[in-house]
Write a protein that holds these residues in place. Structure first.
Motif, PDB file in Angstrom:
ATOM      1  N   MET A   1       0.845  -1.170   0.000  1.00  0.00           N
ATOM      2  CA  MET A   1       0.000   0.000   0.000  1.00  0.00           C
ATOM      3  C   MET A   1       0.890   1.233   0.000  1.00  0.00           C
ATOM      4  SD  MET A   1      -2.955   0.611   2.681  1.00  0.00           S
ATOM      5  CE  MET A   1      -3.713   2.125   2.931  1.00  0.00           C
ATOM      6  N   SER A   2       0.637   2.125  -0.893  1.00  0.00           N
ATOM      7  CA  SER A   2       1.469   3.323  -0.979  1.00  0.00           C
ATOM      8  C   SER A   2       0.900   4.425  -0.104  1.00  0.00           C
ATOM      9  CB  SER A   2       1.578   3.800  -2.427  1.00  0.00           C
ATOM     10  OG  SER A   2       0.314   4.229  -2.865  1.00  0.00           O
ATOM     11  N   ALA A   3       1.770   5.331   0.254  1.00  0.00           N
ATOM     12  CA  ALA A   3       1.361   6.458   1.094  1.00  0.00           C
ATOM     13  C   ALA A   3       0.481   7.393   0.275  1.00  0.00           C
ATOM     14  CB  ALA A   3       2.597   7.195   1.599  1.00  0.00           C
ATOM     15  N   PRO A   4      -0.451   8.077   0.918  1.00  0.00           N
ATOM     16  CA  PRO A   4      -1.296   9.008   0.174  1.00  0.00           C
ATOM     17  C   PRO A   4      -0.458  10.159  -0.394  1.00  0.00           C
ATOM     18  CG  PRO A   4      -1.666   9.243   2.535  1.00  0.00           C
ATOM     19  CD  PRO A   4      -0.761   8.056   2.339  1.00  0.00           C
ATOM     20  N   ALA A   5      -0.960  10.720  -1.466  1.00  0.00           N
ATOM     21  CA  ALA A   5      -0.245  11.838  -2.095  1.00  0.00           C
ATOM     22  C   ALA A   5      -0.152  12.997  -1.115  1.00  0.00           C
ATOM     23  CB  ALA A   5      -0.968  12.283  -3.355  1.00  0.00           C
ATOM     24  N   PRO A   6       1.029  13.582  -0.973  1.00  0.00           N
ATOM     25  CA  PRO A   6       1.165  14.682  -0.018  1.00  0.00           C
ATOM     26  C   PRO A   6       0.338  15.889  -0.440  1.00  0.00           C
ATOM     27  CG  PRO A   6       3.245  14.263  -1.175  1.00  0.00           C
ATOM     28  CD  PRO A   6       2.268  13.266  -1.654  1.00  0.00           C
ATOM     29  N   GLN A   7      -0.196  16.540   0.515  1.00  0.00           N
ATOM     30  CA  GLN A   7      -0.968  17.761   0.300  1.00  0.00           C
ATOM     31  C   GLN A   7      -0.150  18.947   0.781  1.00  0.00           C
ATOM     32  OE1 GLN A   7      -4.064  17.781  -1.149  1.00  0.00           O
ATOM     33  NE2 GLN A   7      -3.696  15.613  -1.471  1.00  0.00           N
ATOM     34  N   GLY A   8      -0.507  20.124   0.330  1.00  0.00           N
ATOM     35  CA  GLY A   8       0.157  21.323   0.821  1.00  0.00           C
ATOM     36  C   GLY A   8      -0.290  21.617   2.242  1.00  0.00           C
ATOM     37  N   VAL A   9       0.302  22.608   2.812  1.00  0.00           N
ATOM     38  CA  VAL A   9      -0.076  23.051   4.145  1.00  0.00           C
ATOM     39  C   VAL A   9      -1.482  23.633   4.070  1.00  0.00           C
ATOM     40  CG1 VAL A   9       0.517  24.707   5.964  1.00  0.00           C
ATOM     41  CG2 VAL A   9       2.319  23.510   4.741  1.00  0.00           C
ATOM     42  N   ARG A  10      -2.271  23.419   5.089  1.00  0.00           N
ATOM     43  CA  ARG A  10      -3.626  23.977   5.104  1.00  0.00           C
ATOM     44  C   ARG A  10      -3.558  25.503   5.044  1.00  0.00           C
ATOM     45  NH1 ARG A  10      -5.537  20.482  10.049  1.00  0.00           N
ATOM     46  NH2 ARG A  10      -3.842  21.752  10.806  1.00  0.00           N
ATOM     47  N   PRO A  11      -4.501  26.129   4.356  1.00  0.00           N
ATOM     48  CA  PRO A  11      -4.448  27.590   4.170  1.00  0.00           C
ATOM     49  C   PRO A  11      -4.399  28.393   5.467  1.00  0.00           C
ATOM     50  CG  PRO A  11      -6.012  26.636   2.636  1.00  0.00           C
ATOM     51  CD  PRO A  11      -5.564  25.531   3.547  1.00  0.00           C
ATOM     52  N   LEU A  12      -5.133  27.971   6.470  1.00  0.00           N
ATOM     53  CA  LEU A  12      -5.134  28.723   7.732  1.00  0.00           C
ATOM     54  C   LEU A  12      -3.780  28.653   8.428  1.00  0.00           C
ATOM     55  CD1 LEU A  12      -7.015  30.483   9.356  1.00  0.00           C
ATOM     56  CD2 LEU A  12      -7.713  28.477  10.640  1.00  0.00           C
ATOM     57  N   VAL A  13      -3.134  27.508   8.356  1.00  0.00           N
ATOM     58  CA  VAL A  13      -1.794  27.352   8.943  1.00  0.00           C
ATOM     59  C   VAL A  13      -0.784  28.203   8.165  1.00  0.00           C
ATOM     60  CG1 VAL A  13       0.055  25.708   9.416  1.00  0.00           C
ATOM     61  CG2 VAL A  13      -2.323  25.072   9.863  1.00  0.00           C
ATOM     62  N   ALA A  14      -0.881  28.156   6.841  1.00  0.00           N
ATOM     63  CA  ALA A  14       0.013  28.965   6.010  1.00  0.00           C
ATOM     64  C   ALA A  14      -0.186  30.450   6.280  1.00  0.00           C
ATOM     65  CB  ALA A  14      -0.225  28.662   4.533  1.00  0.00           C
ATOM     66  N   LEU A  15      -1.431  30.859   6.489  1.00  0.00           N
ATOM     67  CA  LEU A  15      -1.709  32.261   6.814  1.00  0.00           C
ATOM     68  C   LEU A  15      -1.035  32.651   8.122  1.00  0.00           C
ATOM     69  CD1 LEU A  15      -3.310  34.909   6.231  1.00  0.00           C
ATOM     70  CD2 LEU A  15      -5.127  33.923   7.651  1.00  0.00           C
ATOM     71  N   GLY A  16      -1.112  31.786   9.122  1.00  0.00           N
ATOM     72  CA  GLY A  16      -0.473  32.066  10.404  1.00  0.00           C
ATOM     73  C   GLY A  16       1.040  32.189  10.275  1.00  0.00           C
ATOM     74  N   PHE A  17       1.658  31.225   9.595  1.00  0.00           N
ATOM     75  CA  PHE A  17       3.115  31.274   9.406  1.00  0.00           C
ATOM     76  C   PHE A  17       3.527  32.518   8.627  1.00  0.00           C
ATOM     77  CE2 PHE A  17       3.498  26.420   9.798  1.00  0.00           C
ATOM     78  CZ  PHE A  17       3.934  26.508  11.099  1.00  0.00           C
ATOM     79  N   ALA A  18       2.812  32.832   7.558  1.00  0.00           N
ATOM     80  CA  ALA A  18       3.166  33.969   6.709  1.00  0.00           C
ATOM     81  C   ALA A  18       2.980  35.290   7.454  1.00  0.00           C
ATOM     82  CB  ALA A  18       2.343  33.954   5.430  1.00  0.00           C
ATOM     83  N   THR A  19       1.954  35.385   8.268  1.00  0.00           N
ATOM     84  CA  THR A  19       1.715  36.625   9.011  1.00  0.00           C
ATOM     85  C   THR A  19       2.809  36.852  10.049  1.00  0.00           C
ATOM     86  OG1 THR A  19      -0.659  36.406   8.645  1.00  0.00           O
ATOM     87  CG2 THR A  19       0.035  37.895  10.399  1.00  0.00           C
ATOM     88  N   VAL A  20       3.201  35.800  10.736  1.00  0.00           N
ATOM     89  CA  VAL A  20       4.300  35.927  11.698  1.00  0.00           C
ATOM     90  C   VAL A  20       5.594  36.291  10.973  1.00  0.00           C
ATOM     91  CG1 VAL A  20       5.736  34.645  13.341  1.00  0.00           C
ATOM     92  CG2 VAL A  20       3.251  34.452  13.435  1.00  0.00           C
ATOM     93  N   ALA A  21       5.825  35.669   9.820  1.00  0.00           N
ATOM     94  CA  ALA A  21       7.013  35.997   9.032  1.00  0.00           C
ATOM     95  C   ALA A  21       6.975  37.446   8.564  1.00  0.00           C
ATOM     96  CB  ALA A  21       7.131  35.063   7.827  1.00  0.00           C
TER      97      ALA A  21
END
Length: 162
Positions: A1-21
């Motif tokens: 069984m193969s691993a599921p295809a990776p997804q990007g970071v969730r938008p809300l998490v990315a918003l938090g990281f980008a705002t702090v940056a």
């Protein structure tokens, strides 16, 4: 069984990281430029700290609102465009200039001094630093959502049975 295809970071998490940056880049960039130029960010004397604080708050809110508008596309199954980073830069710049003007007005300054403070930021290198911080942090936030990379793994963590 193969691993599921990776997804990007969730938008809300990315918003938090980008705002702090964005906040970190803004404070660092303005501080270093002030040190290098041996000049105050807001060159009008007697205004105090209120215009800078209000400018930073408004720039951050503008940046986050525009970035969130671009990242919401990911929730609809669309990939956010890197063009959104340009809009983040514009929003951060305009938010900072408007915030400096409003902060100067509300701190008791006359309209001419408030306009001089906002105009000095808008026409100088400090405005470019604000826009640059918005662009870099916006680009990073969009990249977090668009990237389909998986987490780092050691070679012995493979799912393949040997």
């Amino acid at each position: 069984m193969s691993a599921p295809a990776p997804q990007g970071v969730r938008p809300l998490v990315a918003l938090g990281f980008a705002t702090v940056a964005f906040i970190a880049l803004l404070i660092f960039g303005l501080g270093m430029l002030s040190l290098l130029l041996d000049a105050d960010v807001i060159g009008v004397p007697g205004l105090g700290q209120v215009p800078g604080v209000v400018g930073t708050v408004l720039a951050t809110a503008s940046f986050a609102a525009v970035l969130w508008a671009g990242l919401r596309r990911a929730g609809a199954g669309l990939r956010p465009s890197f063009l959104g980073a340009l809009w983040c830069a514009v929003a951060a710049f305009l938010g900072y200039v408007l915030g400096v003007w409003l902060g100067a007005v509300f701190s008791g300054s006359d309209l001419a001094a408030s306009a001089a403070a906002a105009g000095g930021v808008a026409a100088g290198w400090f405005g470019a630093v604000v826009a640059g911080a918005g662009f870099v942090a916006g680009w990073g936030g969009i990249a977090l959502v668009r990237t389909r990379a998986g987490r780092p793994r050691w070679p012995w963590e493979s799912d393949d049975d040997e």
